[in-house]
Design an enzyme around this catalytic site. Structure first.
Site, short mmCIF file in Angstrom:
data_model
loop_
_atom_site.label_atom_id
_atom_site.label_comp_id
_atom_site.label_asym_id
_atom_site.label_seq_id
_atom_site.Cartn_x
_atom_site.Cartn_y
_atom_site.Cartn_z
N GLU A 1 51.09 31.27 32.52
CA GLU A 1 51.95 31.32 33.43
C GLU A 1 53.20 31.93 32.72
OE1 GLU A 1 52.84 30.65 36.77
OE2 GLU A 1 54.84 31.15 35.86
N ASP B 1 46.69 33.37 40.52
CA ASP B 1 47.50 32.80 41.82
C ASP B 1 48.92 33.61 41.52
OD1 ASP B 1 48.88 31.31 43.28
OD2 ASP B 1 48.69 29.47 42.12
#
Lengths: 343, 343
Positions: A158, A208
């Protein structure tokens, strides 16, 4: 985290449009109730306030429409290196996470997105062992991956640490995914991370991402898909957020077309309902690399009845094997375009 | 119709909430651009205007959220005996029909609703001949029914003539359904109409109603379903608009429970995506009377490839046999509740 809510002094919540236009032409913005919010009152009063007490979502990605949620309380506002981050308590959708003015998740409907983006790929292959998540900083995809007992290694990359911290503080039932001992967190650029991954490492890569405007831009481009394909074992699978059939057929066409060139196994588009996403739907691009055949439409690794190993994650709310297969059925207008590109 | 746009003198566009509360607490309303709209300027200036140039939809049926569309031009405003009627040109969804503050259809996404509410029932039985439409004054369901070559008689009972007139004037590609010579229009109360129908008349009854607040209220109650069942032949089918799984599970529970008591054949819930409906989805209750078995999930009367007799109606945009079957697949949270009531 508490200190960071003071960051608002430099953070006009109103989103700058990417095309450089101001939002004065009927633009929508955020206005909030001030009591107990810990926010800088002067800053909030200076914001353009078109629906007092409501958050509204506007973007050149969905011109001419806006979805609004009533705000009970702003819980967090911050500006990370990459984006503006807001968390508010809504009156009917629970807590809401907003990045750069766009709703990423609400407590009420996050199950639909997290469960589908995760189980569509992982239930399509037998015994997934190594899984990589790109983006997904809120931890919801991790929560869903961890339902799979066969999985031994869960890597997540991330880019924005603030998203992770905010999720852990305000969305414990989403960020619970981080508590799984199989998870290794990498904070950094997903594109760079993937380039360094040895060929054939993962059984599944789940992307995502937010929309292709802003930090996630590169995650919709061909070089990125090439890196994903390389990182997957033969017959490995990718699932990536792939926008709305109602709003973004041109983006979808490009994604399908790029993936068809790069992934030599299956290439399929699926979608699901998420009320707080623009147009109420979100799509997924499912691809497999050359190798053992993957039939995405018919899950070989069901989890419907197998919830014994995920008590802390709560039961599945949305996904089941029927929904899995149904997700690949497309309205005629979308099927026509996607089928022509997927061949 | 042109004269009727002068009716606005008595028509505050702002919707009165059914619970008697005013909408001042963060309420959303309509504001419009005035040029060339033919509207009464003073009236419009008196309206509460919270998003200049946008139409926003608020209702106690979906508290705490609102979907907004940018308005290019108000084309019609009127107050019929039953409801407020507005037509506007939106900037990205084509023309929009609004009844009592609630969006009924937009040119961009009406295909999803009209095609699914019609073909789910009609493709589930062989050779439908007599079809009754309750509500559906815009004509879109008629347009879809008329694609079925087997149909000999199409009756429609719509309570509000203004809806029909407005649709014929502003939505010719929807109201085209009225041009089919098999159609007989009855203007009146659907409940009363059904009571007078001889037992066993219809193969299919399609109930295209607005929400159960306002004129359509009775169409969600047990006596109405009893009349429908009586009007159907053995093994005949009903399809009725049945709200959103995300917003209205309690209403859906009641509908399913009522229908299970009254319809002795199949009772199934289906749903589809419609971006401009609250939460982005709408559901349908599909029921059959005692008689030849109806398996709603597996269409026996496909129309996918059979478009020869409906050139004036344009091609199907949304419905196909795969979407038909997929529509009955429910997210786990909804399946649990609906299955428990449908047995």
């Amino acid at each position: 985290m508490a200190e960071e809510s003071g960051v608002t002094a430099d953070l006009p919540v109103k989103r700058q449009r990417e095309d450089g236009e101001s939002e004065d032409n009927g633009g929508v913005s955020v206005s909030v109730e001030l009591e107990d919010s810990g926010c800088n009152h002067n800053e909030l009063e200076n914001m353009s306030s078109v629906i007092p007490g409501w958050f509204s979502e506007i973007s050149p990605m969905w011109p001419g429409e806006a979805h609004s949620l009533k705000v009970e309380k702003i819980l967090f506002q911050g500006k990370s290196e990459y984006q503006n981050v807001i968390v508010f308590q809504s009156s009917t959708y629970g807590k809401v996470l907003v990045l750069d003015g766009v709703i990423q998740l609400t407590e009420r409907d996050e199950c639909a997105y997290q469960e589908m983006i995760t189980h569509l790929p992982l239930c399509s292959i037998p015994n997934p062992k190594k899984v990589l998540v790109i983006g997904g900083g809120d931890g919801g995809v991790l929560r869903e991956v961890s339902r799979h007992a066969s999985v031994e290694q869960i890597d997540i990359c991330e880019i924005d640490k603030m998203v992770i911290d905010v999720s852990k503080q305000f969305f414990p039932r989403v960020a619970v995914g981080y508590e799984d001992s199989r998870v290794t967190l990498h904070i950094g650029d997903g594109v760079a991370f993937l380039k360094a991954v040895p060929q054939g490492t993962y059984d599944a890569v789940i992307v995502d991402s937010s929309d292709p405007i802003g930090p996630a831009q590169e995650l919709f481009k061909k070089p990125f898909f090439e890196s994903v394909a390389k990182a997957l074992r033969p017959g490995g699978v990718m699932c990536t957020q792939a926008e709305s059939i109602w709003l973004h057929m041109h983006i979808i066409e490009d994604i399908v077309s790029n993936c068809r060139q790069i992934f030599k196994g299956s290439v399929n588009y699926a979608w699901t309902t998420v009320p707080t996403y623009p147009s109420g739907v979100i799509g997924f691009m499912l691809c497999s690399t050359e190798g053992p055949t993957v039939d995405f439409k018919h899950p070989v690794n069901p989890i419907d009845a197998d919830e014994s190993h995920c008590k802390s994650n709560g039961p599945l709310k949305f996904y089941n094997s029927e929904m899995h297969t149904a997700a690949f059925c497309l309205p005629s207008f979308a099927k026509k375009v996607i089928d022509s590109k997927a061949k």
